[in-house]
Design a protein around this motif. Structure first.
Motif, PDB file in Angstrom:
ATOM      1  N   CYS A   1       0.830  -1.213   0.000  1.00 20.35           N
ATOM      2  CA  CYS A   1       0.000   0.000   0.000  1.00 20.35           C
ATOM      3  C   CYS A   1       0.864   1.261   0.000  1.00 20.35           C
ATOM      4  CB  CYS A   1      -0.953  -0.003   1.194  1.00 20.35           C
ATOM      5  SG  CYS A   1      -0.165  -0.024   2.819  1.00 20.35           S
TER       6      CYS A   1
ATOM      7  N   ALA B   1     -13.252  -0.673  -3.540  1.00 20.99           N
ATOM      8  CA  ALA B   1     -11.992   0.030  -3.295  1.00 20.99           C
ATOM      9  C   ALA B   1     -12.134   1.520  -3.555  1.00 20.99           C
ATOM     10  CB  ALA B   1     -10.896  -0.561  -4.177  1.00 20.99           C
TER      11      ALA B   1
ATOM     12  N   SER C   1      -2.823   3.251   4.826  1.00 20.05           N
ATOM     13  CA  SER C   1      -2.828   1.973   5.535  1.00 20.05           C
ATOM     14  C   SER C   1      -4.235   1.604   6.011  1.00 20.05           C
ATOM     15  CB  SER C   1      -1.866   2.013   6.728  1.00 20.05           C
ATOM     16  OG  SER C   1      -2.189   3.081   7.602  1.00 20.05           O
TER      17      SER C   1
ATOM     18  N   SER D   1      -7.078   2.567   4.580  1.00 18.38           N
ATOM     19  CA  SER D   1      -7.831   2.177   3.379  1.00 18.38           C
ATOM     20  C   SER D   1      -7.507   0.749   2.972  1.00 18.38           C
ATOM     21  CB  SER D   1      -7.507   3.136   2.221  1.00 18.38           C
ATOM     22  OG  SER D   1      -7.896   4.445   2.519  1.00 18.38           O
ATOM     23  N   TYR D   2      -6.238   0.406   2.996  1.00 13.51           N
ATOM     24  CA  TYR D   2      -5.806  -0.938   2.586  1.00 13.51           C
ATOM     25  C   TYR D   2      -6.360  -2.002   3.524  1.00 13.51           C
ATOM     26  CZ  TYR D   2      -2.688  -4.537   0.709  1.00 13.51           C
ATOM     27  OH  TYR D   2      -2.192  -5.678   0.117  1.00 13.51           O
TER      28      TYR D   2
ATOM     29  N   CYS E   1     -10.137  -2.456   3.079  1.00 16.55           N
ATOM     30  CA  CYS E   1     -10.422  -3.196   1.844  1.00 16.55           C
ATOM     31  C   CYS E   1     -10.123  -4.689   2.006  1.00 16.55           C
ATOM     32  CB  CYS E   1      -9.609  -2.609   0.688  1.00 16.55           C
ATOM     33  SG  CYS E   1     -10.282  -1.069   0.045  1.00 16.55           S
ATOM     34  N   GLU E   2      -9.031  -5.007   2.666  1.00 12.78           N
ATOM     35  CA  GLU E   2      -8.697  -6.418   2.879  1.00 12.78           C
ATOM     36  C   GLU E   2      -9.761  -7.094   3.745  1.00 12.78           C
ATOM     37  OE1 GLU E   2      -5.725  -8.210   1.607  1.00 12.78           O
ATOM     38  OE2 GLU E   2      -6.231  -6.523   0.308  1.00 12.78           O
TER      39      GLU E   2
ATOM     40  N   SER F   1     -10.321  -4.465  -3.322  1.00 10.84           N
ATOM     41  CA  SER F   1      -8.927  -4.383  -3.767  1.00 10.84           C
ATOM     42  C   SER F   1      -8.181  -3.304  -2.983  1.00 10.84           C
ATOM     43  CB  SER F   1      -8.861  -4.078  -5.265  1.00 10.84           C
ATOM     44  OG  SER F   1      -7.525  -3.856  -5.657  1.00 10.84           O
ATOM     45  N   GLY F   2      -7.326  -3.733  -2.067  1.00 11.45           N
ATOM     46  CA  GLY F   2      -6.515  -2.784  -1.325  1.00 11.45           C
ATOM     47  C   GLY F   2      -5.531  -2.053  -2.215  1.00 11.45           C
ATOM     48  N   ALA F   3      -5.082  -2.725  -3.303  1.00  8.26           N
ATOM     49  CA  ALA F   3      -4.138  -2.094  -4.230  1.00  8.26           C
ATOM     50  C   ALA F   3      -4.779  -0.899  -4.928  1.00  8.26           C
ATOM     51  CB  ALA F   3      -3.655  -3.124  -5.260  1.00  8.26           C
TER      52      ALA F   3
ATOM     53  N   SER G   1      -5.296   2.015  -2.569  1.00  9.62           N
ATOM     54  CA  SER G   1      -4.054   2.739  -2.292  1.00  9.62           C
ATOM     55  C   SER G   1      -3.748   3.748  -3.388  1.00  9.62           C
ATOM     56  CB  SER G   1      -2.895   1.746  -2.157  1.00  9.62           C
ATOM     57  OG  SER G   1      -3.131   0.810  -1.122  1.00  9.62           O
TER      58      SER G   1
END
Length: 422
Positions: free
Chosen positions: A78, A211, A244, A246-247, A250-251, A256-258, A261
């Motif tokens: 991230c 996301a 962090s 946000s990631y 999402c997880e 999608s944490g990617a 980010s």
């Protein structure tokens, strides 16, 4: 203590290899780290064989078996994506929204499908026991280009502004698309009923839209603190919290944490530019310097770890044959997916011909740590032989695209550019 010792060892390698490259070989920094670390990884493998069941041998095994998947997916991904996107402008995305979307979404989907079908055909030819869902999952591992390589390696060759932005934008967003595809296909491989019922379109919509919502909401809320904060370092801490949080959300929610980010980085950049009068120039310099330094540091660590772990390819049967097949299939799949994507991409940027544009982005489609991390995550769902085929082939593609394509990218671009000028 072991973790600290390994950290010191990696830092020492970054410094020593970087210093050697600066004074002697003068290669592109990221390429040099991976190339020399790979050579060192082969020496580590030899050391394990020589010092088997000794203290030295056990230490070398620990280095050799470092978990890149955990380091990247549950650690620094991230921050790398935020650092790569926090200097990008929303207006540039608006100008090239169609091109970025087509490359990140359509080209990645086609690339995963083409690569999977090519590997499935090769598996039948070589008598390997590879099912179609496994091959499609493998395609989703290889398809995403690497934003770290795109920003660290390709940016040094003086690419035209629009083409450079397009390559970087594609690589930042197709990481999330690739992960979404991987979730879908790995669900088929592991017979996950939830993934099968939701289907490819459902997974993609959930991962992307979820996301987007999380990234926007968290960034807007955290930026309220950032805007009215008077302390330079607290501003940095708020940006760390933004990406962090946000990631992690999402997880937890299976988004999608990617992608979140990247959304955080772009939106943060846009909000900072809109409210720049509230940010002191000195604070802005400290903020930008921090993220640039962190980006280079994390990239350096990742390239060293990738190089040291490259010996994993040696565990694959028919190593030379399968490595060459994987590399060739990647070039064919990338070229074919780009050729079809350019039919709907609209105007080719910077006056490139369609053939020149496809050639440039095919050779510039570098792969990196995300592909290796996804390949490592398949260990518990695949037979050991199949797992090492996927891991070994992934390493082969990452090494070839980063080192060979990375080193030859400048002459390839110059040749295409001369034809464009003519």
């Amino acid at each position: 203590m072991e973790t600290m010792a390994m950290f010191v060892g990696v830092i020492a390698l970054i410094c020593i290899l970087g210093f050697f490259n600066e004074k002697v070989t003068k290669l592109t920094y990221e390429i040099a780290l991976m190339l020399f670390s790979s050579i060192l990884g082969i020496l580590v493998l030899a050391g394990v064989a020589i010092f088997h069941d000794t203290t030295i041998g056990n230490v070398l095994k620990e280095v050799q078996g470092f978990d890149i998947h955990d380091f990247l997916m549950h650690g620094v991904l991230c921050f790398m994506l935020f650092a790569g996107s926090c200097h990008m402008k929303l207006k540039d995305f608006k100008q090239q929204a169609r091109q970025v979307t087509v490359l990140a979404l359509v080209c990645t989907l086609l690339g995963a499908a083409f690569y999977g079908l090519l590997i499935y055909g090769a598996g039948m030819l070589f008598g390997l026991n590879l099912t179609l869902p496994v091959c499609l999952m493998f395609g989703s591992i290889i398809a995403p280009t690497d934003p770290i390589a795109a920003t660290g390696i390709l940016s040094k060759f003086g690419l035209p502004k629009k083409t450079s932005f397009l390559i970087q934008g594609e690589s930042l967003f197709n990481d999330g698309i690739g992960v979404a595809l991987f979730v879908c296909f790995s669900g088929m491989v592991s017979a996950s009923s939830a993934s099968q019922q939701e289907g490819l379109v459902g997974v993609m919509l959930r991962e992307i839209l979820g996301a987007l919502v999380v990234g926007v909401v968290v960034t807007v809320l955290c930026f309220l603190m950032f805007r009215f904060c008077k302390h330079a370092y607290l501003k940095i801490f708020i940006s760390l919290l933004t990406v962090s949080l946000s990631y992690v959300l999402c997880e937890m929610l299976h988004f999608s944490g990617a992608i979140a980010s990247v959304i955080c980085g772009i939106l943060f950049s846009e909000l900072r530019s809109r409210f720049s009068e509230f940010e002191e120039e000195k604070h802005a310099e400290i903020f930008d310097s921090f993220w640039e330094t962190l980006d280079v540091f994390l990239n350096s660590v990742l390239y060293v770890l990738l190089g040291l772990s490259f010996v994993s390819v040696m565990r694959m049967e028919y190593v030379l044959l399968l490595s060459a097949t994987a590399i060739l299939a990647n070039l064919i799949a990338r070229s074919a997916s780009l050729s079809l994507s350019t039919l709907v991409i609209g105007k080719i940027p910077d006056n490139f011909s369609r053939f020149g544009f496809v050639t440039l982005l095919t050779w510039g489609g570098l792969r990196g740590g995300l592909s290796v991390a996804l390949a490592m995550s398949t260990k518990d769902m695949l037979p050991e032989k199949t797992y090492f085929i996927i891991l070994g082939c992934t390493y082969a593609v990452v090494f070839f695209t980063t080192v060979v394509q990375g080193l030859t990218m400048k002459p390839v671009y110059n040749r295409i550019s001369r034809k464009r000028a003519a």
